[in-house]
Design an enzyme around this catalytic site. Sequence first.
Site, mmCIF file in Angstrom:
data_model
loop_
_atom_site.group_PDB
_atom_site.id
_atom_site.type_symbol
_atom_site.label_atom_id
_atom_site.label_comp_id
_atom_site.label_asym_id
_atom_site.label_seq_id
_atom_site.Cartn_x
_atom_site.Cartn_y
_atom_site.Cartn_z
ATOM 1 N N HIS A 127 9.758 58.574 82.345
ATOM 2 C CA HIS A 127 8.476 57.872 82.395
ATOM 3 C C HIS A 127 7.616 58.455 83.516
ATOM 4 O O HIS A 127 7.881 58.244 84.692
ATOM 5 C CB HIS A 127 8.723 56.383 82.651
ATOM 6 C CG HIS A 127 7.543 55.510 82.351
ATOM 7 N ND1 HIS A 127 6.284 55.999 82.084
ATOM 8 C CD2 HIS A 127 7.435 54.146 82.281
ATOM 9 C CE1 HIS A 127 5.462 54.984 81.863
ATOM 10 N NE2 HIS A 127 6.134 53.859 81.968
ATOM 11 N N TYR B 218 2.724 54.816 87.306
ATOM 12 C CA TYR B 218 3.976 54.576 88.007
ATOM 13 C C TYR B 218 4.349 55.818 88.829
ATOM 14 O O TYR B 218 3.593 56.780 88.895
ATOM 15 C CB TYR B 218 5.062 54.168 87.015
ATOM 16 C CG TYR B 218 4.732 52.860 86.316
ATOM 17 C CD1 TYR B 218 4.480 51.704 87.055
ATOM 18 C CD2 TYR B 218 4.642 52.782 84.933
ATOM 19 C CE1 TYR B 218 4.161 50.510 86.438
ATOM 20 C CE2 TYR B 218 4.320 51.583 84.300
ATOM 21 C CZ TYR B 218 4.077 50.453 85.053
ATOM 22 O OH TYR B 218 3.752 49.272 84.440
ATOM 23 N N ARG C 135 3.472 47.156 70.236
ATOM 24 C CA ARG C 135 2.943 45.821 69.935
ATOM 25 C C ARG C 135 2.909 45.529 68.443
ATOM 26 O O ARG C 135 3.074 44.378 68.032
ATOM 27 C CB ARG C 135 1.548 45.660 70.545
ATOM 28 C CG ARG C 135 1.556 45.714 72.063
ATOM 29 C CD ARG C 135 0.171 45.538 72.640
ATOM 30 N NE ARG C 135 0.183 45.800 74.070
ATOM 31 C CZ ARG C 135 -0.890 45.709 74.851
ATOM 32 N NH1 ARG C 135 -2.057 45.368 74.329
ATOM 33 N NH2 ARG C 135 -0.798 45.963 76.140
#
Length: 432
Positions: free
Chosen positions: A236, A241, A401
């Site tokens: 990731h 992040y 989603r």
Amino acid sequence: MGSTFRSPHLIKAEGIPYFTPANNGGAALNPDDPNTPTLFRPLQIRDVSLKNRIMVAPMCTYSTESDPSSPAVGALTDFHIAHLGHFAAKGVGLVIIEASAVQPNGRISPNDSGLWQEGTESEQFKGVRRVADFIHSQGAKVGIQLAHAGRKASTVAPWLSSEGKRSSIKADESVGGWPSNVVGPSGGEEHIWAPGDVKYWPPRELSTAEVEEVVRAFGRSAKLAVQAGVDLIEIHAAHGYLLHEFLSPVTNRRTDKYGGSFENRIRIVQEVAAAIRAAVPSGTPLFLRISATEWLEEQPVAAQTGSWDMPSSIRLAKLLPELEVDLLDRLQPHTNYQIDLAGELRKAIRGVGQTTLVGAVGFITEADAARHIVQGAEEALATESVLSGQEPKADAVLMARQFLREPEWVYNAAKQLKVPISVAWQFARGVL
């Protein structure tokens, strides 16, 4: 019933202590038929064969034990088996476990999953193992996204935010947070996101030695994941992040070997990829998730420092073969334009003779749109930026989603696209 009776619905799935048929829902019955869309054709990545090109993207669920003194802190639970296993039972080719921290302070919230506990008897290991075993029993493959939240760490779950569902607030020690150990490539009060920020703690700057330990932590977690049955690893490096913070000159003001030039800013991603490759079998696929652009090109901060943008992403993408990265999972939550960015990246990669795969993710909801993305459709998704000829814009689609809204998306898509597929035996009466 004789021992020679081999009806598939009575063959027990391997690797789990209870009975379920060995399912393989979502696989095209005629994958070599020229009428079968690419979306439902198998995809081979190193030693892993996916039955279709439909992947469940990682989704944080903030649903693990948060007590730092508990042996179950950060461990996946029965909730994750139900949540992720259902997608596998409904026909997806790959399920990627949510962002799992490689260090305790790498969690977004105290309730995030992690894989930093060493040893195969740890609760974190056993949690991943149970999820992987069930997903495999349904004929799907399982990945895990390894992550470090960096300066976006130590926040509470978004549904606890006083500012609404799309915001986060700081998690202090009273709820298991670690405000004094939120880290980033650069640190200090000047590195809070905005004056009066209530979302994030000011980070402290990681020392060079600490950065090197983060790299080693990614390797250790990858080794544990594969031992637990995970088929592939995703790094990731998106969403602001930690690894993205190193990539971006906006958040990386370091003067050591991890800061400054493009080559220095991508160093941590290169080293993480190398650490993972050294820790897992050579046949294990490695994915990398990046944000294609920070959308800061017209902002004052970009004029001062530069930003991570599409040219940066293309430059990094061309280096992926030497990093032994197999698929670039390019995310940019910005309407349908992100699909065109995926296509631009794929075209640049192919333009230099490389074969790194590209996954498209973000706001993919319709079966026909998904088919077009990987097929090289007859009609463009965005007429102003269609690729020439029939070249696809991605090699696989990742959705998150939409699967929350429609867990049976694969079955519905096959019906809409008129693709005969296999169905999990327990659901066949309601699907066929």
